[in-house]
Scaffold this motif. Sequence first.
Motif, short mmCIF file in Angstrom:
data_model
loop_
_atom_site.label_atom_id
_atom_site.label_comp_id
_atom_site.label_asym_id
_atom_site.label_seq_id
_atom_site.Cartn_x
_atom_site.Cartn_y
_atom_site.Cartn_z
N ILE A 177 -2.72 6.36 6.82
CA ILE A 177 -2.47 7.37 6.53
C ILE A 177 -1.88 8.58 7.64
CG2 ILE A 177 -3.70 10.11 5.73
CD1 ILE A 177 -5.60 8.16 3.91
N HIS A 178 -2.70 8.24 8.83
CA HIS A 178 -2.01 9.01 9.96
C HIS A 178 -0.79 8.77 10.23
CE1 HIS A 178 -2.48 11.21 13.83
NE2 HIS A 178 -1.96 10.01 14.25
N LYS A 179 -0.41 7.42 10.31
CA LYS A 179 0.94 6.96 10.75
C LYS A 179 1.85 7.31 9.82
CE LYS A 179 -0.20 3.16 13.68
NZ LYS A 179 -0.02 1.80 14.17
N ALA A 180 1.61 7.48 8.53
CA ALA A 180 2.49 8.24 7.35
C ALA A 180 2.93 9.70 7.77
CB ALA A 180 2.26 7.85 6.06
N ARG A 181 1.86 10.18 8.13
CA ARG A 181 1.84 11.87 8.73
C ARG A 181 2.46 11.85 9.98
NH1 ARG A 181 -3.61 13.69 6.11
NH2 ARG A 181 -2.91 14.55 4.28
N HIS A 182 2.20 11.29 10.78
CA HIS A 182 2.52 11.20 12.18
C HIS A 182 2.93 9.83 12.84
CE1 HIS A 182 0.40 15.08 11.82
NE2 HIS A 182 -0.89 14.27 11.52
N THR A 214 0.65 -1.18 -0.02
CA THR A 214 0.05 -0.10 -0.16
C THR A 214 1.04 1.18 -0.07
OG1 THR A 214 -1.79 -1.34 1.12
CG2 THR A 214 -1.74 1.06 1.48
N ALA A 215 0.60 2.14 -0.63
CA ALA A 215 1.12 3.62 -0.69
C ALA A 215 0.50 4.64 -0.23
CB ALA A 215 1.40 3.76 -2.37
N VAL A 216 1.07 5.29 0.64
CA VAL A 216 0.57 6.69 1.45
C VAL A 216 1.26 7.71 0.66
CG1 VAL A 216 -0.06 7.94 3.38
CG2 VAL A 216 -0.20 5.42 3.30
N VAL A 217 0.86 8.10 -0.40
CA VAL A 217 1.61 9.09 -1.11
C VAL A 217 1.21 10.50 -0.68
CG1 VAL A 217 1.96 10.30 -3.63
CG2 VAL A 217 1.47 7.53 -3.24
N LEU A 218 2.02 11.35 -0.14
CA LEU A 218 2.02 12.51 0.40
C LEU A 218 2.42 13.62 -0.38
CD1 LEU A 218 2.34 11.65 4.13
CD2 LEU A 218 0.19 12.06 3.03
N ASP A 219 1.75 14.88 -0.56
CA ASP A 219 2.31 15.88 -1.33
C ASP A 219 1.83 16.96 -0.41
OD1 ASP A 219 3.48 17.78 -3.33
OD2 ASP A 219 1.45 17.65 -4.59
N GLU A 246 4.45 8.90 15.49
CA GLU A 246 4.65 8.83 16.88
C GLU A 246 3.23 8.44 17.61
OE1 GLU A 246 2.74 12.78 15.87
OE2 GLU A 246 4.70 11.82 15.09
N GLY A 247 2.09 8.30 17.01
CA GLY A 247 1.14 7.62 17.53
C GLY A 247 -0.20 7.46 16.68
N THR A 248 -0.92 7.03 17.55
CA THR A 248 -2.33 6.69 16.57
C THR A 248 -3.14 7.71 17.12
OG1 THR A 248 -2.27 4.29 17.15
CG2 THR A 248 -4.24 4.93 16.69
N PRO A 249 -4.19 8.29 16.02
CA PRO A 249 -5.03 9.34 16.31
C PRO A 249 -6.14 8.85 17.53
CG PRO A 249 -5.32 8.30 14.09
CD PRO A 249 -4.21 7.61 14.83
N HIS A 250 -6.61 9.89 18.07
CA HIS A 250 -7.88 9.67 19.08
C HIS A 250 -8.98 9.10 18.59
CE1 HIS A 250 -9.11 13.36 17.21
NE2 HIS A 250 -10.38 13.14 17.52
N TYR A 251 -9.44 9.37 17.20
CA TYR A 251 -10.46 8.74 16.70
C TYR A 251 -10.38 7.34 16.23
CZ TYR A 251 -8.34 10.34 12.42
OH TYR A 251 -7.16 10.43 11.38
N LEU A 252 -9.10 6.92 16.17
CA LEU A 252 -8.87 5.36 15.94
C LEU A 252 -8.75 4.49 17.23
CD1 LEU A 252 -6.82 5.54 12.68
CD2 LEU A 252 -9.30 4.98 13.09
N ARG A 253 -8.73 5.00 18.34
CA ARG A 253 -8.31 4.65 19.59
C ARG A 253 -9.56 3.59 20.00
NH1 ARG A 253 -5.24 9.30 22.07
NH2 ARG A 253 -3.23 8.98 20.99
#
Length: 155
Positions: free
Chosen positions: A141-146, A25-30, A148-155
Amino acid sequence: MPVPDFLKRLREHVGHDLLPLVGVTAVVLDQDRVLLHRRSDDGRWATPGGILEPGEQPARAVVREVWEETGVHIEVERLVTVITQEPHTYPNGDRVQFLDLAFRCRPIGGEARADNDESLEVGWFTEEELPPMADRILERIHKARHPEGTPHYLR
């Protein structure tokens, strides 16, 4: 979605039995945007990716898949996640379980376009514009950007 020839040959031997497969899987960020495509098999938005072919290196496979599905040339920056997904049964009865390798990538060329085979639509989305997607995709997507941790909405 087209089924790779190696998988068709394998299915001739194992029928619908569960097959462990490796997916990429690719998380392509621009900047602040992520590249997504609307899949032709289920009509849902997702990050581009596919099945690792025999002997293919994962980073090369993800570059190939993104180009085929979206028309965007990418460079792999780093591995983001390695996750064993839950088993899945396709409408034809074929059962699979993917070990998915997700990579953070950046665009280096090409122009986003749907291939009308695997992708119905292709687009760049900011975090605020993300269409509805499965939690596992949002988490990648979140882990590719951040990382350091899991977002609150996925806990």
